[in-house]
Design an enzyme around this catalytic site. Structure first.
Site: not given
Length: 364
Positions: A61, A113, A227
């Site tokens: 804005e 804003c 992993t």
């Protein structure tokens, strides 16, 4: 109330589409803030437009207002010059500002804003989607309506929400968006159990690069204990431009040595000593993580699937089979997780590999 107020027109949809286009220009630069676009229209002519360019910078804005020009570009908006400001107030009072997301009403890295919109004299505001952030969540709309501004909401709402799925999930479900990712052979093999520290290479160089691009879009990446121990991954974005995500793993039995690539200074590493996914996600939410990428292994991926804690899955399927890929008679295969409640969103082929994008159908 004036019956002419809060009524959408065809032009409202037209200019909101332009605001959506602008919002997309902030891709990869504004996270963890949402992508937002704004357009100012006077007498069916765009006189200003803007988007949120980078995190910590001016909002859409503000950029739209400061780009505004009138009188054949003779005047450009300035809050410093009182005479120019007064000229623009008269124009803004007859203009509509379109914003894809509700203007903020709180002080953060920038001022609210909605207060700037009020100060500039706008009398009509059109909003795509409400801001789910508890600091806003309708407060911006309330403040502007208290200032007697005609506020219309819900214009192309789904399209505006789709600009920022991570942001909306983070604030509405109070957890990160969760993407599951794995590569498998045609027979479903995802890895091998072995003691030789050898990895089963499935991806091509190009699909590896796509994985690193995905990593760059996420704030955190997670792998399980096995992993981490066997693959010793770095989990960085070395094949794609962008920040490496926070690395997350589980080490319930304190098996991981705090050395190696997983604990390098290339990114932060978080180690959890429990396997309760809800608690891990709660902590990541507190840390501000909006998007979590889970890359393996199969057990961890299956845990997320069984818990219903996933939003989308990216699956790479190689045309090769286990027997044609490795001479692995002394090793046992690890198979890909079994996924359920999945809807196919997209399918494409790269280097002979099939790439699937699945969505959790329970979230649709």
């Amino acid at each position: 109330m004036d019956t002419n107020k809060r009524v959408a027109t065809d032009n409202d949809f037209k200019y909101m589409r332009r605001a959506i286009q602008l919002a997309k220009c902030g891709e990869a630069a504004v996270a963890p803030n949402p992508k937002v676009g704004a357009v100012i229209v006077h007498n069916n002519k765009i006189i200003g437009e803007g988007f949120h360019r980078k995190y910590g910078g001016a909002h859409a804005e503000v950029n739209a207002i400061y780009s505004a020009k009138i009188a054949n570009n003779q005047f450009q908006f300035s809050t410093v010059d009182e005479d120019v400001l007064n000229i623009f107030r008269k124009t803004f009072a007859q203009s509509t500002i379109y914003v894809t997301l509700e203007p903020c009403s709180h002080w953060g890295k920038t001022p609210p804003c909605c207060e700037l919109i009020i100060k500039c004299g706008f009398k009509r505001v059109v909003i795509g989607a409400l801001d789910p952030n508890s600091k806003v969540n309708g407060q911006g709309i309330k403040r502007m309506r208290e200032a007697e501004i005609d506020v219309i909401t819900g214009i192309l709402e789904k399209e505006c929400c789709d600009l920022n799925p991570d942001f909306h999930t983070f604030h509405s479900k109070h957890r990160p968006t969760i993407t599951l990712k794995w590569a498998q052979l045609s027979d479903g093999t995802i890895g091998i159990n072995n003691d030789s520290n050898r990895r089963l290479h499935i991806s091509t160089p190009f699909t590896q690069m796509l994985t690193h691009r995905l990593r760059a879009r996420c704030q955190a990446i997670m792998v399980g204990t096995t992993t981490a121990l066997q693959d010793r991954p770095s989990l960085t974005t070395r094949l794609w431009r962008g920040n490496s995500p926070i690395r997350v793993t589980i080490d319930r039995k304190n098996q991981l040595e705090k050395t190696g690539e997983l604990f390098s200074d290339k990114a932060e590493t978080i180690v959890y000593h429990n396997e309760i996914l809800s608690e891990i996600l709660f902590d990541l939410h507190k840390r501000g993580v909006q998007h979590l990428l889970v890359e393996g292994g199969s057990k961890l991926l299956q845990s997320f699937i069984d818990s219903g804690l996933w939003d989308d899955a990216r699956i790479e399927i190689s045309p090769n089979s286990f027997t044609t890929t490795e001479n692995t008679s002394q090793r046992s295969q690890v198979f890909a997780p079994s996924i359920k409640n999945a809807k196919l969103a997209d399918e494409y082929h790269v280097d002979g590999h099939k790439l699937l994008i699945l969505l959790n159908s329970t979230n649709i």
